[in-house]
Design a protein around this motif. Structure first.
Motif, PDB file in Angstrom:
ATOM      1  N   ASP A 242       2.150   6.909  -3.892  1.00 22.08           N
ATOM      2  CA  ASP A 242       2.562   5.759  -3.292  1.00 22.08           C
ATOM      3  C   ASP A 242       1.560   4.752  -3.609  1.00 22.08           C
ATOM      4  O   ASP A 242       1.764   3.396  -3.292  1.00 22.08           O
ATOM      5  N   ARG A 394       1.085  -6.930  10.550  1.00 22.07           N
ATOM      6  CA  ARG A 394       1.443  -5.571  10.616  1.00 22.07           C
ATOM      7  C   ARG A 394       1.133  -4.982   9.029  1.00 22.07           C
ATOM      8  O   ARG A 394       1.484  -5.723   8.065  1.00 22.07           O
ATOM      9  N   ASP A 396       0.611  -1.747   6.356  1.00 23.38           N
ATOM     10  CA  ASP A 396       0.895  -0.140   6.042  1.00 23.38           C
ATOM     11  C   ASP A 396      -0.357   0.530   6.096  1.00 23.38           C
ATOM     12  O   ASP A 396      -1.105   0.058   5.114  1.00 23.38           O
ATOM     13  N   SER A 413      -5.972   0.522   5.165  1.00 20.43           N
ATOM     14  CA  SER A 413      -4.972  -0.373   4.864  1.00 20.43           C
ATOM     15  C   SER A 413      -4.749  -0.610   3.443  1.00 20.43           C
ATOM     16  O   SER A 413      -5.543  -0.244   2.669  1.00 20.43           O
ATOM     17  N   ILE A 431       2.647   7.224   5.423  1.00 20.23           N
ATOM     18  CA  ILE A 431       2.267   5.828   5.465  1.00 20.23           C
ATOM     19  C   ILE A 431       2.887   5.230   6.849  1.00 20.23           C
ATOM     20  O   ILE A 431       4.181   5.618   6.723  1.00 20.23           O
ATOM     21  N   ALA A 432       2.269   4.528   7.590  1.00 23.92           N
ATOM     22  CA  ALA A 432       2.936   3.933   8.503  1.00 23.92           C
ATOM     23  C   ALA A 432       2.770   2.388   9.020  1.00 23.92           C
ATOM     24  O   ALA A 432       1.669   2.126   8.672  1.00 23.92           O
ATOM     25  N   ALA A 433       3.632   1.776   9.396  1.00 21.01           N
ATOM     26  CA  ALA A 433       3.484   0.317   9.696  1.00 21.01           C
ATOM     27  C   ALA A 433       2.444   0.245  10.869  1.00 21.01           C
ATOM     28  O   ALA A 433       2.943   1.034  11.919  1.00 21.01           O
TER      29      ALA A 433
END
Ligand code: SAM
Ligand code: SF4
Length: 462
Positions: A242, A394, A396, A413, A431-433
């Motif tokens: 990613d 915000r 990722d 980040s 991966i999370a916000a």
């Protein structure tokens, strides 16, 4: 039944850059076949490897103090009836060769970065003959192709892959062209296979490494020479990957295709490490950097046009021979204009054999110290301002491991900042916000956006 080799213990202490970290992992893999397993403590190890850095005098001298401790450890283990092999690898090994054994006779093996594919044979020979061995030739073989890849290696969410080694640029302060040799790029197919293997073991982010990574010019599967941009586009097609990054780049090799990629390729993270070294054209010329300040600033303007939010990072040297107060003021002014998110700052360190070392007008140590201090406080203010600007946003975050406190997990980040949140370990590798709540001196803290659903990471067929 094939005989399982006896388990022996190995400790590797790595100094210097990420390329050395990568090499250390490859060396551990090469020695697995001989039955060596990694241990945390040098005191417990049958084989200790110091993977060294020669870039500044202080880095090289550290190796000798470490070897003093290793000798005492080897003597203690001998009294207990256990043998210890000591190997010196890396750029000090390449630069000093047999001289290391003369200065530190407890050393059994000296092996330069181009000879790591011979390491297992060297260890076997040193164990059986008891002779000291030195391998520092620049071999014509592709060492990468000869180093084994551990099929069951440790899981890394974010992994390094060296794609290019060596340098032909000969900046007048730098030892790299002498210790790592001429520029060499690995073939595309070899890199793709390695990244696919890492993806199969759970890697989500790959950082391509090279002393001059953007000068990459490896042979592609079509027999043509591929640029770094083309290689990155190919790697971006690997579904489990990613995030892509690369380091270290030279301003001269920032071509249009690579700059455009920051705008076009979502997987390429908005972070660029682009050393400028000094802020005056006079000093840049004396350094043989082969570009001017105006050209450097034009490159970063183009990069920012392609990706306005990019985090820029750099390397800066203070106290290069002949650097005046005006030259240093120009360095400070450029650092202020460029608004770096991060910078690595160094006092010039004379390296034997490099042209700058024999120049007159060496800058006194005290002046270097004062300049470094002034530069570091400016850079630190900029870094903190860049981090503070993230509060309320915000971002990722790719989670890589546990955080400092119990119940915390930590990740990065897109701009390479460390981020800590309260969260479940099941999120590691995902991966999370994250809503950023605060910026402390060395990291950001936040909360995972509500409604985020945890899912099993995609597994690749290996
Ligand atoms: N290839 C990269 C480039 O051209 O910018 C740099 C690679 S070098 C391994 C990493 C950094 O170490 C350099 O950017 C430079 O700032 C610093 N460095 C190299 N030689 C040095 C010296 N003799 N004294 C102080 N810093 C040095
Ligand atoms: Fe050293 Fe980088 Fe200059 Fe090459 S381009 S000589 S690695 S500073």
């Amino acid at each position: 039944m094939p005989k399982t080799p006896d388990i022996k213990t190995l400790h590797i202490k790595t100094f210097g850059c990420q390329m050395n970290e990568y090499d250390s992992e490859r060396m551990a893999e090469a020695l697995e076949g001989l039955g060596y397993a990694l241990v945390e403590e040098a005191a417990d190890a049958d084989l200790v490897i110091l993977n060294t850095c020669h870039i500044r005098e202080k880095a090289a001298e550290k190796v000798y103090s470490e070897l003093g401790r290793m000798r005492l450890n080897k003597e203690r283990r001998k009294r207990e009836g256990r043998d210890t092999l000591i190997a010196v690898a890396g750029c000090v090994a390449q630069a000093e060769g047999a001289e290391i054994m003369a200065r530190a006779p407890a050393v059994d093996i000296v092996v330069g970065p181009q000879s790591y594919h011979r390491l297992a044979d060297l260890v076997t020979e040193a164990t059986t003959t008891g002779h000291g061995l030195v391998a520092t030739e620049f071999s014509a073989e592709d060492k990468f192709a000869h180093l084994p890849q551990r099929p069951q290696g440790k899981r890394q969410v974010s992994a390094f892959v060296t794609v290019q080694e060596g340098c032909d640029k000969f900046c007048t302060f730098c030892v790299v062209p002498y210790t790592r040799g001429a520029e060499f790029s690995r073939p595309v197919s070899e890199i793709v296979a390695e990244v696919e293997r890492l993806a199969g073991r759970g890697a989500r982010e790959i950082t391509l490494l090279g002393q001059n990574v953007n000068a990459y010019h490896g042979v592609g599967p079509d027999g043509r020479t591929w640029t770094l941009a083309r290689l990155l586009r190919r790697l971006a097609q690997i579904p489990q990957i990613d995030r892509l990054r690369f380091t270290t780049s030279h301003p001269l090799d920032m071509d249009d295709e690579l700059i455009a990629l920051f705008g076009d390729e979502k997987k390429l993270m908005p972070y660029l490490h682009l050393p400028f070294q000094a802020g005056s054209d006079r000093i840049l010329k004396a350094m043989n950097r082969r570009h001017t300040i105006a050209e450097y600033e034009a490159v970063i303007a183009r990069v920012r046009a392609a990706r306005p939010d990019i985090a820029l990072s750099t390397d800066i040297i203070v106290g290069f021979p002949g650097e005046t107060d005006e030259d240093f003021a120009a360095t400070l002014a450029l650092a202020a204009r460029a608004r770096f998110a991060q910078a690595f700052t160094f006092k010039y360190s004379a390296r034997l054999g490099t042209p700058a070392a024999s120049r007159e007008q060496q800058v006194p140590e005290q002046v270097k110290r004062e300049r470094l201090y002034a530069l570091q406080s400016l850079i630190e203010d900029q870094r903190r301002a860049f981090d503070r600007a993230m509060v309320g946003r915000r971002l990722d975050v790719l989670f890589e491991g546990r955080g400092r406190k119990p119940g915390q997990i930590a990740g990065r980040s897109p701009y390479l900042q460390a981020v800590h949140v309260e969260g479940l370990e099941g999120l590691i590798g995902q991966i999370a916000a994250v809503d950023i709540l605060a910026a402390s001196p060395n990291s950001l803290t936040g909360v995972i956006k509500s409604g985020f659903e945890w899912h099993e990471p995609v597994q690749a067929a290996v």
